[in-house]
Design a protein around this motif. Structure first.
Motif, PDB file in Angstrom:
ATOM      1  N   GLN A  54      87.182  71.809  92.570  1.00  0.00           N
ATOM      2  CA  GLN A  54      88.063  70.869  92.330  1.00  0.00           C
ATOM      3  C   GLN A  54      88.109  69.781  93.389  1.00  0.00           C
ATOM      4  OE1 GLN A  54      91.515  72.813  91.024  1.00  0.00           O
ATOM      5  NE2 GLN A  54      90.650  73.664  89.232  1.00  0.00           N
ATOM      6  N   GLN A  55      88.479  70.296  94.728  1.00  0.00           N
ATOM      7  CA  GLN A  55      88.622  69.364  95.871  1.00  0.00           C
ATOM      8  C   GLN A  55      87.333  68.733  96.288  1.00  0.00           C
ATOM      9  OE1 GLN A  55      87.260  70.213  99.496  1.00  0.00           O
ATOM     10  NE2 GLN A  55      87.918  68.038  99.517  1.00  0.00           N
ATOM     11  N   THR A  56      86.220  69.313  96.145  1.00  0.00           N
ATOM     12  CA  THR A  56      84.816  68.571  96.473  1.00  0.00           C
ATOM     13  C   THR A  56      84.371  67.569  95.405  1.00  0.00           C
ATOM     14  OG1 THR A  56      84.246  70.686  97.493  1.00  0.00           O
ATOM     15  CG2 THR A  56      82.500  69.263  97.120  1.00  0.00           C
ATOM     16  N   VAL A  57      84.574  67.993  94.241  1.00  0.00           N
ATOM     17  CA  VAL A  57      84.089  66.980  93.229  1.00  0.00           C
ATOM     18  C   VAL A  57      85.269  65.912  93.049  1.00  0.00           C
ATOM     19  CG1 VAL A  57      84.073  66.669  90.582  1.00  0.00           C
ATOM     20  CG2 VAL A  57      83.245  69.014  91.618  1.00  0.00           C
ATOM     21  N   GLN A  58      86.531  66.109  93.342  1.00  0.00           N
ATOM     22  CA  GLN A  58      87.366  64.913  93.486  1.00  0.00           C
ATOM     23  C   GLN A  58      87.198  63.977  94.534  1.00  0.00           C
ATOM     24  OE1 GLN A  58      89.913  63.637  91.706  1.00  0.00           O
ATOM     25  NE2 GLN A  58      90.128  62.133  93.216  1.00  0.00           N
ATOM     26  N   SER A  59      86.764  64.750  95.685  1.00  0.00           N
ATOM     27  CA  SER A  59      86.738  63.797  96.807  1.00  0.00           C
ATOM     28  C   SER A  59      85.190  62.970  97.027  1.00  0.00           C
ATOM     29  CB  SER A  59      86.463  64.711  98.160  1.00  0.00           C
ATOM     30  OG  SER A  59      87.946  65.265  98.413  1.00  0.00           O
ATOM     31  N   MET A  60      84.208  63.826  96.453  1.00  0.00           N
ATOM     32  CA  MET A  60      82.739  63.110  96.579  1.00  0.00           C
ATOM     33  C   MET A  60      82.357  62.722  95.209  1.00  0.00           C
ATOM     34  SD  MET A  60      81.124  66.019  99.191  1.00  0.00           S
ATOM     35  CE  MET A  60      79.777  64.971  99.627  1.00  0.00           C
ATOM     36  N   GLY A  61      83.041  62.916  94.211  1.00  0.00           N
ATOM     37  CA  GLY A  61      82.587  62.099  92.872  1.00  0.00           C
ATOM     38  C   GLY A  61      83.601  61.269  92.239  1.00  0.00           C
ATOM     39  N   ILE A  62      84.775  61.841  92.009  1.00  0.00           N
ATOM     40  CA  ILE A  62      85.630  61.273  90.984  1.00  0.00           C
ATOM     41  C   ILE A  62      86.537  60.159  91.815  1.00  0.00           C
ATOM     42  CG2 ILE A  62      87.981  61.359  89.758  1.00  0.00           C
ATOM     43  CD1 ILE A  62      87.027  64.182  89.059  1.00  0.00           C
ATOM     44  N   SER A  63      86.480  60.269  93.204  1.00  0.00           N
ATOM     45  CA  SER A  63      87.268  59.281  93.928  1.00  0.00           C
ATOM     46  C   SER A  63      86.634  58.018  93.789  1.00  0.00           C
ATOM     47  CB  SER A  63      87.365  59.511  95.458  1.00  0.00           C
ATOM     48  OG  SER A  63      85.967  59.714  96.191  1.00  0.00           O
ATOM     49  N   LEU A  64      85.309  57.946  93.464  1.00  0.00           N
ATOM     50  CA  LEU A  64      84.341  56.502  93.289  1.00  0.00           C
ATOM     51  C   LEU A  64      85.079  55.858  91.910  1.00  0.00           C
ATOM     52  CD1 LEU A  64      82.186  54.547  93.668  1.00  0.00           C
ATOM     53  CD2 LEU A  64      80.869  55.878  92.118  1.00  0.00           C
ATOM     54  N   TYR A  65      85.186  56.602  91.131  1.00  0.00           N
ATOM     55  CA  TYR A  65      85.623  55.877  89.811  1.00  0.00           C
ATOM     56  C   TYR A  65      87.335  55.631  90.139  1.00  0.00           C
ATOM     57  CZ  TYR A  65      88.070  55.136  85.246  1.00  0.00           C
ATOM     58  OH  TYR A  65      88.941  54.533  84.398  1.00  0.00           O
ATOM     59  N   SER A  66      88.229  56.364  90.960  1.00  0.00           N
ATOM     60  CA  SER A  66      89.423  56.055  91.167  1.00  0.00           C
ATOM     61  C   SER A  66      89.437  54.753  91.911  1.00  0.00           C
ATOM     62  CB  SER A  66      90.036  57.041  91.973  1.00  0.00           C
ATOM     63  OG  SER A  66      90.021  58.480  91.533  1.00  0.00           O
ATOM     64  N   TRP A  67      88.624  54.543  92.910  1.00  0.00           N
ATOM     65  CA  TRP A  67      88.769  53.389  93.477  1.00  0.00           C
ATOM     66  C   TRP A  67      88.324  52.160  92.781  1.00  0.00           C
ATOM     67  CZ3 TRP A  67      90.246  51.225  98.304  1.00  0.00           C
ATOM     68  CH2 TRP A  67      90.768  51.897  98.844  1.00  0.00           C
ATOM     69  N   VAL A  68      87.110  52.038  91.951  1.00  0.00           N
ATOM     70  CA  VAL A  68      86.907  51.202  91.197  1.00  0.00           C
ATOM     71  C   VAL A  68      87.749  50.956  90.218  1.00  0.00           C
ATOM     72  CG1 VAL A  68      85.132  50.555  89.318  1.00  0.00           C
ATOM     73  CG2 VAL A  68      84.311  51.692  91.406  1.00  0.00           C
ATOM     74  N   SER A  69      88.453  51.710  89.637  1.00  0.00           N
ATOM     75  CA  SER A  69      89.428  51.510  88.516  1.00  0.00           C
ATOM     76  C   SER A  69      90.589  50.457  89.016  1.00  0.00           C
ATOM     77  CB  SER A  69      89.888  52.896  87.834  1.00  0.00           C
ATOM     78  OG  SER A  69      91.016  52.855  86.943  1.00  0.00           O
ATOM     79  N   ASN A  70      91.149  51.134  90.369  1.00  0.00           N
ATOM     80  CA  ASN A  70      92.056  50.351  90.728  1.00  0.00           C
ATOM     81  C   ASN A  70      91.790  48.968  91.324  1.00  0.00           C
ATOM     82  OD1 ASN A  70      94.958  52.007  91.393  1.00  0.00           O
ATOM     83  ND2 ASN A  70      93.436  53.477  91.673  1.00  0.00           N
ATOM     84  N   LEU A  71      90.817  48.743  91.651  1.00  0.00           N
ATOM     85  CA  LEU A  71      90.384  47.368  92.182  1.00  0.00           C
ATOM     86  C   LEU A  71      90.116  46.571  91.238  1.00  0.00           C
ATOM     87  CD1 LEU A  71      87.659  48.371  94.977  1.00  0.00           C
ATOM     88  CD2 LEU A  71      89.689  47.044  95.176  1.00  0.00           C
ATOM     89  N   TYR A  72      89.511  47.149  89.853  1.00  0.00           N
ATOM     90  CA  TYR A  72      89.312  46.345  88.635  1.00  0.00           C
ATOM     91  C   TYR A  72      90.558  45.909  88.215  1.00  0.00           C
ATOM     92  CZ  TYR A  72      87.374  45.082  84.133  1.00  0.00           C
ATOM     93  OH  TYR A  72      86.971  44.235  82.929  1.00  0.00           O
ATOM     94  N   ALA A  73      91.530  46.991  88.053  1.00  0.00           N
ATOM     95  CA  ALA A  73      92.860  46.582  87.198  1.00  0.00           C
ATOM     96  C   ALA A  73      93.707  45.605  88.083  1.00  0.00           C
ATOM     97  CB  ALA A  73      93.661  48.191  87.276  1.00  0.00           C
ATOM     98  N   GLN A  74      93.481  45.573  89.478  1.00  0.00           N
ATOM     99  CA  GLN A  74      94.078  44.624  90.259  1.00  0.00           C
ATOM    100  C   GLN A  74      93.327  43.287  90.474  1.00  0.00           C
ATOM    101  OE1 GLN A  74      96.582  45.619  93.427  1.00  0.00           O
ATOM    102  NE2 GLN A  74      96.683  47.929  92.928  1.00  0.00           N
ATOM    103  N   SER A  75      92.208  43.152  89.602  1.00  0.00           N
ATOM    104  CA  SER A  75      91.507  41.752  89.601  1.00  0.00           C
ATOM    105  C   SER A  75      90.891  41.553  91.083  1.00  0.00           C
ATOM    106  CB  SER A  75      92.106  40.624  88.939  1.00  0.00           C
ATOM    107  OG  SER A  75      92.538  41.154  87.719  1.00  0.00           O
TER     108      SER A  75
END
Length: 260
Positions: free
Chosen positions: A118-139
């Motif tokens: 879980q930690q590895t998939v979160q850090s090296m995979g899902i975190s990409l979407y987390s960043w993109v989602s937050n940047l997009y949400a804040q335009s």
């Protein structure tokens, strides 16, 4: 040197060494202002800061944040510092180069746990979407913008001690494909770079490090390892406006290594 990215801003997640740092140097040489997130201890800090001086020598703006970019709770904290830095500008490039995973075997006394996965998939995979989602949400994304991430052949080729990272890279590639479709209306492209075996600190942490290097030299038709600058050059190409029609791909940068 032509500064194609003058006035643009890029965020690099994991930019103090290896592929991330080589890419930062290349982008800075061509005029891009950078925000680099990295993790370093007090002992490592002096070397990291010396390396960052090389980036500053190109005369661009540079903001460095020593924090764990893979943690969800750190993203908003980082954005509160990034927004005043870019002022009214937007982010033209997000480069994901986070290397934070477990390299344990699946059997034996020190085997992988579910938490390790879980930690590895979160850090090296899902975190990409987390960043993109937050940047997009804040335009905060420019139009157009680029998302680039680093995967490896291990996403499809099993190797002892690499199962958690393999799962993370497969997740990263799946997220990459979906983002290419769903963010296309905003003129945001997304691509993964699959580098050949590259002699970085991340590679040295793999238990079969020496064997991997030896095998790579035999497989590669150019009989050399991939260098960080090879990968940085591809990041540069994908950041150009002419790359707008390239999206949703896993681009191999390995000198033909994966063909054999």
């Amino acid at each position: 040197m032509v500064k194609e990215f003058e006035g643009q801003y890029g965020i690099i997640l994991g930019g103090s060494s290896g592929l991330g740092y080589a890419s930062a140097l290349k982008l800075a040489q061509h005029g891009m202002n950078l925000i680099i997130l990295y993790r370093a201890s007090r002992i490592q800090a002096s070397k990291v800061e010396a390396d960052f001086q090389m980036i500053r020598s190109f005369g661009n703006q540079l903001l460095t944040l020593n924090m764990d970019a893979a943690r969800e709770d750190k993203i908003m904290e980082a954005l509160t510092q990034i927004k005043p830095f870019i002022t009214e500008n937007k982010v033209s490039l997000l480069l994901h180069s986070i290397s934070k995973g477990n390299l344990k075997p699946m059997t034996g006394k020190n085997k992988l746990s579910s938490g390790d996965f879980q930690q590895t998939v979160q850090s090296m995979g899902i975190s990409l979407y987390s960043w993109v989602s937050n940047l997009y949400a804040q335009s905060l994304f420019a139009t157009p913008a680029r998302i680039i991430s680093f995967t490896s052949e291990g996403s499809v080729k099993p190797m002892k001690g690499y199962a958690a990272v393999s799962a993370a890279k497969a997740t990263l590639e799946a997220i990459n494909r979906s983002m290419a479709i769903e963010f296309a209306p905003a003129q945001i492209t997304s691509n993964c770079i699959q580098a050949g075996v590259t002699d970085t600190d991340s590679l040295k942490r793999i238990p079969s490090y020496e064997a991997l290097k030896e095998m790579s030299l035999k497989r590669n038709p150019n009989h050399r390892l991939t260098q960080p600058v090879d990968v940085a050059n591809t990041v540069y190409l994908l950041a150009l406006k002419e790359s707008q029609w390239i999206t949703g791909n896993v681009i191999k940068v390995d000198g033909g290594e994966s063909l054999q």
